[in-house]
Design a protein around this motif. Structure first.
Motif: not given
Length: 148
Positions: A12-31
């Protein structure tokens, strides 16, 4: 807690992270930007990290793949924020040992990433679980000028 209940909790922890990913996206500031894939199963990750004064200030990812790889990326980005590069790499090594079913340093609170312990029973899935972690290690090595 019985083994079956613990396995169900981990799933259930794995599926929660899969369905509701934390930190999804990208950083723009010269990362830092790292792209990696697992050609065996088609998992792909695009990881961006902001590292300042040897501390991982932020980390985000995009990509596609199986539930194991995407959940692992979510857990990894959560667990490395605020850590020094050295601490993050150490955690990556511990994680790698854990998913390979090897003895690992267990005096560290692994939090949600411990849910991926069961991957060790499925050797074909180890690369899925470690993809994001390998990307993070590659990124911090490049940042420090230690390219492989």
């Amino acid at each position: 807690m019985s083994s079956n209940n613990l396995d169900a909790l981990y799933r259930s922890v794995i599926m929660d992270h899969y369905k509701n990913p934390r930190n999804r996206g990208s950083l723009e500031d010269g990362s830092l930007t790292i792209d990696m894939n697992n050609p065996t199963c088609g998992d792909r990750i695009h990881l961006t990290m902001k590292v300042e004064d040897d501390i991982i200030k932020d980390a985000k990812f995009t990509g596609e793949g199986c539930s194991i790889s995407m959940a692992s990326a979510s857990m990894m980005t959560q667990s490395i924020k605020g850590k020094t590069v050295e601490e993050a790499v150490k955690l990556s090594h511990i994680f790698s040992e854990m998913v390979q079913g090897k003895e690992y340093e267990d005096d560290i609170d692994l939090g949600d990433i411990e849910a991926l312990h069961g991957v060790s029973k499925f050797p074909a899935r180890i690369k899925c679980a470690t993809l994001a972690w390998k990307a993070m290690e590659k990124g911090v090595k490049e940042e420090k000028g230690m390219e492989e």
